[in-house]
Design a protein around this motif. Sequence first.
Motif, PDB file in Angstrom:
ATOM      1  N   VAL A  21       0.846  -1.192   0.000  1.00 47.36           N
ATOM      2  CA  VAL A  21       0.000   0.000   0.000  1.00 47.36           C
ATOM      3  C   VAL A  21       0.883   1.244   0.000  1.00 47.36           C
ATOM      4  N   THR A  22       0.481   2.262  -0.757  1.00 45.24           N
ATOM      5  CA  THR A  22       1.093   3.582  -0.658  1.00 45.24           C
ATOM      6  C   THR A  22      -0.012   4.577  -0.382  1.00 45.24           C
ATOM      7  N   LEU A  23       0.156   5.309   0.703  1.00 47.42           N
ATOM      8  CA  LEU A  23      -0.796   6.348   1.087  1.00 47.42           C
ATOM      9  C   LEU A  23      -0.074   7.679   0.956  1.00 47.42           C
ATOM     10  N   ALA A  24      -0.656   8.630   0.240  1.00 49.54           N
ATOM     11  CA  ALA A  24      -0.038   9.948   0.056  1.00 49.54           C
ATOM     12  C   ALA A  24      -0.938  11.023   0.650  1.00 49.54           C
ATOM     13  N   HIS A  25      -0.294  12.017   1.279  1.00 50.84           N
ATOM     14  CA  HIS A  25      -1.048  13.073   1.944  1.00 50.84           C
ATOM     15  C   HIS A  25      -0.238  14.371   1.889  1.00 50.84           C
ATOM     16  N   ILE A  26      -0.862  15.462   1.464  1.00 51.74           N
ATOM     17  CA  ILE A  26      -0.203  16.764   1.491  1.00 51.74           C
ATOM     18  C   ILE A  26      -0.359  17.315   2.906  1.00 51.74           C
ATOM     19  N   MET A  27       0.758  17.599   3.542  1.00 49.89           N
ATOM     20  CA  MET A  27       0.730  18.067   4.925  1.00 49.89           C
ATOM     21  C   MET A  27       0.342  19.549   4.964  1.00 49.89           C
ATOM     22  N   SER A  28      -0.443  19.919   5.978  1.00 46.65           N
ATOM     23  CA  SER A  28      -0.907  21.303   6.071  1.00 46.65           C
ATOM     24  C   SER A  28      -0.411  21.953   7.363  1.00 46.65           C
ATOM     25  N   SER A  84       4.458  10.398   1.610  1.00 45.97           N
ATOM     26  CA  SER A  84       4.020   9.102   1.084  1.00 45.97           C
ATOM     27  C   SER A  84       4.458   8.018   2.047  1.00 45.97           C
ATOM     28  N   VAL A  85       3.509   7.187   2.461  1.00 45.95           N
ATOM     29  CA  VAL A  85       3.801   6.068   3.352  1.00 45.95           C
ATOM     30  C   VAL A  85       3.675   4.792   2.525  1.00 45.95           C
ATOM     31  N   HIS A  86       4.763   4.043   2.451  1.00 46.39           N
ATOM     32  CA  HIS A  86       4.824   2.792   1.691  1.00 46.39           C
ATOM     33  C   HIS A  86       4.833   1.653   2.706  1.00 46.39           C
ATOM     34  N   ALA A  87       3.794   0.832   2.723  1.00 49.07           N
ATOM     35  CA  ALA A  87       3.664  -0.251   3.697  1.00 49.07           C
ATOM     36  C   ALA A  87       3.691  -1.602   2.999  1.00 49.07           C
ATOM     37  N   THR A  88       4.467  -2.540   3.562  1.00 50.72           N
ATOM     38  CA  THR A  88       4.630  -3.867   2.979  1.00 50.72           C
ATOM     39  C   THR A  88       4.634  -4.920   4.080  1.00 50.72           C
ATOM     40  N   LEU A  89       3.943  -6.016   3.843  1.00 48.66           N
ATOM     41  CA  LEU A  89       3.941  -7.123   4.792  1.00 48.66           C
ATOM     42  C   LEU A  89       5.321  -7.770   4.837  1.00 48.66           C
ATOM     43  N   GLU A  90       5.826  -7.993   6.042  1.00 47.30           N
ATOM     44  CA  GLU A  90       7.128  -8.647   6.223  1.00 47.30           C
ATOM     45  C   GLU A  90       7.003 -10.073   6.747  1.00 47.30           C
ATOM     46  N   ARG A  91       5.960 -10.310   7.550  1.00 47.59           N
ATOM     47  CA  ARG A  91       5.814 -11.616   8.176  1.00 47.59           C
ATOM     48  C   ARG A  91       4.347 -11.885   8.417  1.00 47.59           C
ATOM     49  N   ALA A  92       3.955 -13.151   8.274  1.00 49.74           N
ATOM     50  CA  ALA A  92       2.598 -13.571   8.618  1.00 49.74           C
ATOM     51  C   ALA A  92       2.710 -14.807   9.491  1.00 49.74           C
ATOM     52  N   GLY A  93       2.086 -14.735  10.651  1.00 48.58           N
ATOM     53  CA  GLY A  93       2.004 -15.894  11.531  1.00 48.58           C
ATOM     54  C   GLY A  93       0.663 -16.570  11.336  1.00 48.58           C
ATOM     55  N   ARG A  94       0.148 -17.192  12.400  1.00 47.98           N
ATOM     56  CA  ARG A  94      -1.154 -17.845  12.294  1.00 47.98           C
ATOM     57  C   ARG A  94      -2.276 -16.813  12.221  1.00 47.98           C
ATOM     58  N   THR A  95      -2.247 -15.816  13.117  1.00 43.44           N
ATOM     59  CA  THR A  95      -3.271 -14.765  13.110  1.00 43.44           C
ATOM     60  C   THR A  95      -2.656 -13.368  13.050  1.00 43.44           C
TER      61      THR A  95
END
Length: 151
Positions: A21-28, A84-95
């Motif tokens: 996911v990439t979320l972009a926001h203009i800061m005010s 811009s915030v770039h988020a990526t999954l690094e690990r998945a466990g059971r839940t």
Amino acid sequence: MADRTVALNSAAKKTPADSRVTLAHIMSEHDTNLYGTIHGGVVMKLIDDAAAAAAGRHADGPAVTVSVDRMTFLAPVRAGDLLSVHATLERAGRTSMTVAARVTAERWNAAGPVAEVATGRLTFVAIDAEGAPRPVPALDDGTNASGDPLA
């Protein structure tokens, strides 16, 4: 039931790219502190929003933040910056899932280069309609069981 959960978890493997996911926001100026820079809490909220979206994509449903494992502020953010915030999954466990976030700022006011301004790592748990933890797909990170990259 545990065997069925493990089977479901391994059958629906996803890659980190599936939930990126990439979320972009203009800061005010509304988000600034007394020093004229953006409050760290505002940046943290944007990181949590993007990381939650990545976790939810991987889990195919709601996921809640259970911990902020690390948060590092590298450079100030100013009003007018495109964050811009770039988020990526690094690990998945059971839940549970661990999501890494990288934050960049494009300094529109100074026409300067894109700068990395913060990083974070958060842990989420997928929940069902009653709020109880539920299994998530396994993460296919491109390595085999020994940790060697797949050809």
